[in-house]
Every structure is written in structure tokens, then in C-alpha cells.
Design a protein around this motif. Structure first.
Motif, PDB file in Angstrom:
ATOM      1  N   ASP A 102     -16.600   6.123  34.871  1.00 36.37           N
ATOM      2  CA  ASP A 102     -17.255   5.986  36.117  1.00 36.37           C
ATOM      3  C   ASP A 102     -16.558   7.163  36.960  1.00 36.37           C
ATOM      4  N   GLY A 103     -15.815   8.057  36.562  1.00 39.89           N
ATOM      5  CA  GLY A 103     -15.355   9.405  37.362  1.00 39.89           C
ATOM      6  C   GLY A 103     -14.236   8.972  38.256  1.00 39.89           C
ATOM      7  N   ILE A 104     -13.688   7.754  38.114  1.00 41.76           N
ATOM      8  CA  ILE A 104     -12.641   7.306  38.990  1.00 41.76           C
ATOM      9  C   ILE A 104     -11.265   7.996  38.307  1.00 41.76           C
ATOM     10  N   ASP A 105     -10.526   8.518  39.372  1.00 40.31           N
ATOM     11  CA  ASP A 105      -9.564   9.183  38.932  1.00 40.31           C
ATOM     12  C   ASP A 105      -8.158   8.423  38.631  1.00 40.31           C
ATOM     13  N   VAL A 106      -7.993   7.451  39.740  1.00 36.69           N
ATOM     14  CA  VAL A 106      -6.751   6.692  39.651  1.00 36.69           C
ATOM     15  C   VAL A 106      -7.157   5.172  40.094  1.00 36.69           C
ATOM     16  N   THR A 107      -6.616   4.344  39.258  1.00 41.18           N
ATOM     17  CA  THR A 107      -6.820   2.792  39.587  1.00 41.18           C
ATOM     18  C   THR A 107      -5.555   2.292  39.924  1.00 41.18           C
ATOM     19  N   PRO A 146      -7.629  10.731  33.867  1.00 39.41           N
ATOM     20  CA  PRO A 146      -7.778   9.606  35.013  1.00 39.41           C
ATOM     21  C   PRO A 146      -6.061   8.549  34.548  1.00 39.41           C
ATOM     22  N   ARG A 147      -5.931   7.861  35.584  1.00 39.04           N
ATOM     23  CA  ARG A 147      -4.542   7.216  35.471  1.00 39.04           C
ATOM     24  C   ARG A 147      -4.763   5.853  35.924  1.00 39.04           C
ATOM     25  N   VAL A 148      -3.945   4.633  35.185  1.00 36.41           N
ATOM     26  CA  VAL A 148      -3.945   3.379  35.646  1.00 36.41           C
ATOM     27  C   VAL A 148      -2.599   3.161  36.194  1.00 36.41           C
ATOM     28  N   VAL A 149      -2.430   2.460  37.273  1.00 35.69           N
ATOM     29  CA  VAL A 149      -1.062   2.134  38.090  1.00 35.69           C
ATOM     30  C   VAL A 149      -0.735   1.040  38.454  1.00 35.69           C
ATOM     31  N   ALA A 150      -0.058   0.130  37.910  1.00 37.18           N
ATOM     32  CA  ALA A 150       0.158  -1.363  38.428  1.00 37.18           C
ATOM     33  C   ALA A 150       1.236  -1.355  39.621  1.00 37.18           C
ATOM     34  N   ARG A 182     -10.840  10.253  43.460  1.00 36.12           N
ATOM     35  CA  ARG A 182     -11.510   8.998  43.411  1.00 36.12           C
ATOM     36  C   ARG A 182     -10.702   7.912  43.075  1.00 36.12           C
ATOM     37  N   VAL A 183     -10.735   6.828  43.742  1.00 39.97           N
ATOM     38  CA  VAL A 183      -9.729   5.808  43.603  1.00 39.97           C
ATOM     39  C   VAL A 183     -10.497   4.368  43.632  1.00 39.97           C
ATOM     40  N   ARG A 184      -9.885   3.674  42.536  1.00 37.38           N
ATOM     41  CA  ARG A 184     -10.406   2.163  42.692  1.00 37.38           C
ATOM     42  C   ARG A 184      -8.888   1.222  42.826  1.00 37.38           C
ATOM     43  N   ILE A 185      -9.131   0.382  43.823  1.00 37.20           N
ATOM     44  CA  ILE A 185      -7.941  -0.676  44.078  1.00 37.20           C
ATOM     45  C   ILE A 185      -8.443  -1.951  43.094  1.00 37.20           C
ATOM     46  N   ILE A 186      -7.641  -2.434  42.411  1.00 41.71           N
ATOM     47  CA  ILE A 186      -8.075  -3.833  41.694  1.00 41.71           C
ATOM     48  C   ILE A 186      -7.229  -4.814  42.544  1.00 41.71           C
ATOM     49  N   ASP A 187      -7.650  -5.583  43.193  1.00 38.59           N
ATOM     50  CA  ASP A 187      -6.777  -6.667  43.786  1.00 38.59           C
ATOM     51  C   ASP A 187      -6.726  -7.761  42.882  1.00 38.59           C
ATOM     52  N   ALA A 188      -5.587  -7.899  42.269  1.00 39.59           N
ATOM     53  CA  ALA A 188      -5.302  -8.772  41.019  1.00 39.59           C
ATOM     54  C   ALA A 188      -4.444  -9.935  41.668  1.00 39.59           C
TER      55      ALA A 188
END
Ligand SMILES: Nc1ncnc2c1ncn2[C@@H]1O[C@H](COP(=O)(O)OP(=O)(O)OP(=O)(O)O)[C@@H](O)[C@H]1O
Ligand SMILES: [Mg+2]
Length: 279
Positions: free
Chosen positions: A143-148, A23-27, A54-60
Motif C-alpha cells: 500500500d505504498g507505506i514507507d514506515v510502519t 519500507p520499514r517496520v519499527v516497534a 508515508r507513515v502508518r502508526i499501529i496502536d498496539a
């Protein structure tokens, strides 16, 4: 030659570039307002979902009219008001987990951590651990999210810093025809250097997205300049689409509003190169 093949010629993939593992986190950051951060975050997210991730967007971004208004999301129907948490609660309440603030969207495989204008309290009050808050929660998430993807606001404040501390990669959207976005990127560079030195040595600029792109000598000049400035980053044009505003009004991503749009193809390309090493 089709327009698509023609456009391909302006992608730059440096020989040093390696797509990161999951999994990866990208800003997605540029403190210049209107650079294309929110459009890039949503369209890239859906391009990744279309590839089966599976992708999660964080609205910052505490601005009211931002991702959390464009991208609809669902609270559990029976959740009482005090359980309708958002990103702000992750900074202020110790017992709230990332899962508690991650909600489904109308698109299978895409999740959203919403923001509300009270997120600005994080900037004003800077609760203990603000810098490392997202990093802490993301590192614990199972939680099985691949990319945030973290959609930052137009500011280099504590929220953006906490996104940079949490991220493996940074994507910088720049309006292809705006000399000012490029100037804005210089202040971002300074922040990135400080974050790398003190809190997140492995952070790297993975890509520059030239948003609202039309072929012009200015766009070529800006793209060429950025390619020299970030020799290890992928340079990706995302072509202009006049209906993005209509899609936002309809609360639909462009990918659904106008599925064949060239901009959608461009973000597909970006997803393939950045996350799977192929287009
Ligand atoms: N590919 C494109 N084609 C046409 N217009 C675009 C494109 N990408 C972005 N835009 C325009 O730029 C505007 C700003 O984009 P966006 O909201 O993504 O920027 P932002 O960096 O998130 O702004 P803010 O700093 O306010 O959060 C959009 O509303 C849209 O009008
Ligand atoms: Mg935005």
C-alpha cells in the motif's frame, strides 16, 4: 553556542550504524509505563511525514487513553458499525486485511491502525497465530507505506511479542531521569533475545530515545550507561516540553501545537539519522 548545537553533542551515532532501507517496520517498546513510547511514536511519525514519507502508526496498546484518542482518525463516513474495524479484528478475523483497518488521519501521509480496549482480548485469548499475525499482514501489505511504527503497551505480553516479531528495528524510549526505566529495559532485553532466537533473527535495537530530557548529571549517567549497553544503537535525547499534556488535551501532536519546540527539532533529527542517515 545555541542550545540546539549544545544538545547535538549528546547524540551518539555509532560508527557501525546504518539507516535501514524502506519500507520499514519499527516497534517502539519498553514495558515500563510512561517511558515516552506514545509521544515518541507520534512525533517521530510526523517528522517522517514532513520528510515526505508515508507513515502508518499501529496502536498496539489496549489502554483506553492512548494513541487512538490523541491522534484523531477517520472512518469512511458511510461505513456501517460492523465495518469499523480496529487492530483487534486483525487477530481474530481471518478475512480482515491490514488495509481494512488502516484509516486516514488529519495529517496527509499519516495513517492509523486504531486500538480499542477490547484489544486486550488478544492477550487473554491468544488466537491462533498471534505471535506472527502482524508479521504476516505487514509482509503482504502493498500500500505504498514507507514506515510502519508500532506503539506498544506497557507490557511484555503477546501483543508486544507480535510487534517484535514483525519489526526490523526496535526503538526503546527511556525517561532520561528515571533509573527505573533502565531497570525495566533489562526484562525487554530478555524478550528480545528470545524473539531473535526463535522468530525474528534480524531484529535489532536501532535507537534509545532519552525522553523528557534535561541536562543533568543523572541524565548523562543514564545516557552514558545505555550507550555502553547498546553499542550499536543510536542514542537520541528528546528534550522536555511542558506543553505535551496541553497538546494531548487539544488532540494535536506537539509538532502542530507548538511547531518550533525543541522537542520537535529533536524528533526531526532522529528521523533524519534513523531513516535517511543524515540529520
Ligand atoms: N519530551 C517530553 N517532555 C515532557 N514530558 C514528556 C516528554 N515525553 C514524554 N513526556 C511525558 O511522559 C508521559 C508519558 O509519555 P507516553 O504516554 O508517551 O509514555 P508511554 O510509554 O506511551 O506510556 P504507556 O506505557 O502508558 O503507554 C507523557 O504524558 C508526558 O507527560
Ligand atoms: Mg503509550
Amino acid at each position: 553556542m545555541t542550545a540546539y548545537q549544545d544538545w547535538k553533542t549528546s547524540i551518539v551515532v555509532p560508527p557501525t550504524f546504518q539507516p535501514g532501507s524502506l519500507p520499514r517496520v519499527v516497534a517502539i517498546c519498553n514495558q515500563k509505563g510512561g517511558a515516552g513510547k506514545t509521544v515518541t511514536t507520534l512525533e517521530l511519525a510526523l517528522a517522517l511525514v514532513a520528510r515526505g514519507l508515508r507513515v502508518r502508526i499501529i496502536d498496539a496498546d489496549p489502554q483506553h487513553a492512548s494513541m487512538s484518542v490523541w491522534l484523531r482518525f477517520f472512518y469512511p463516513e458511510d461505513a456501517p458499525a460492523e465495518q469499523r474495524k480496529n487492530l483487534m479484528h486483525l487477530y481474530f478475523e481471518d478475512d480482515v486485511t491490514l488495509q481494512d483497518v488502516t484509516y486516514p488521519t488529519p495529517y496527509e501521509g499519516l495513517y492509523l491502525v486504531p486500538s480499542f480496549p477490547d484489544l486486550v482480548d488478544v492477550e487473554d485469548k491468544q488466537p491462533t497465530g498471534t505471535d506472527t499475525n502482524l508479521q504476516f499482514h505487514l509482509s503482504k501489505a502493498d500500500d505504498g507505506i514507507d514506515v510502519t511504527l508500532i506503539d506498544c503497551g506497557p507490557k511484555l505480553g503477546p501483543l508486544t511479542v507480535s510487534a517484535l516479531v514483525a519489526a526490523h528495528d526496535l526503538i526503546i524510549p527511556v525517561q532520561a531521569a528515571s533509573g527505573l526505566d533502565v531497570v525495566g529495559a533489562a526484562a525487554l532485553d530478555q524478550t528480545v533475545r528470545t524473539v531473535k532466537r526463535r522468530l525474528n533473527p534480524d531484529l535489532k535495537v536501532a535507537a534509545i530515545v532519552l525522553t523528557d530530557f534535561t541536562r543533568s548529571s543523572l541524565a548523562r549517567k543514564i545516557g552514558g550507561g545505555l550507550a555502553r549497553k547498546y553499542p550499536d544503537a543510536v542514542i537520541l535525547p528528546a528534550r522536555t516540553n511542558v506543553r505535551i499534556g496541553d497538546a494531548q488535551l487539544a488532540k494535536e501532536p506537539l509538532r502542530l501545537f507548538e511547531p518550533g519546540a525543541t522537542t520537535v527539532l529533536d524528533y526531526d533529527r532522529a528521523a533524519g539519522i534513523l531513516f535517511q542517515g543524515r540529520s
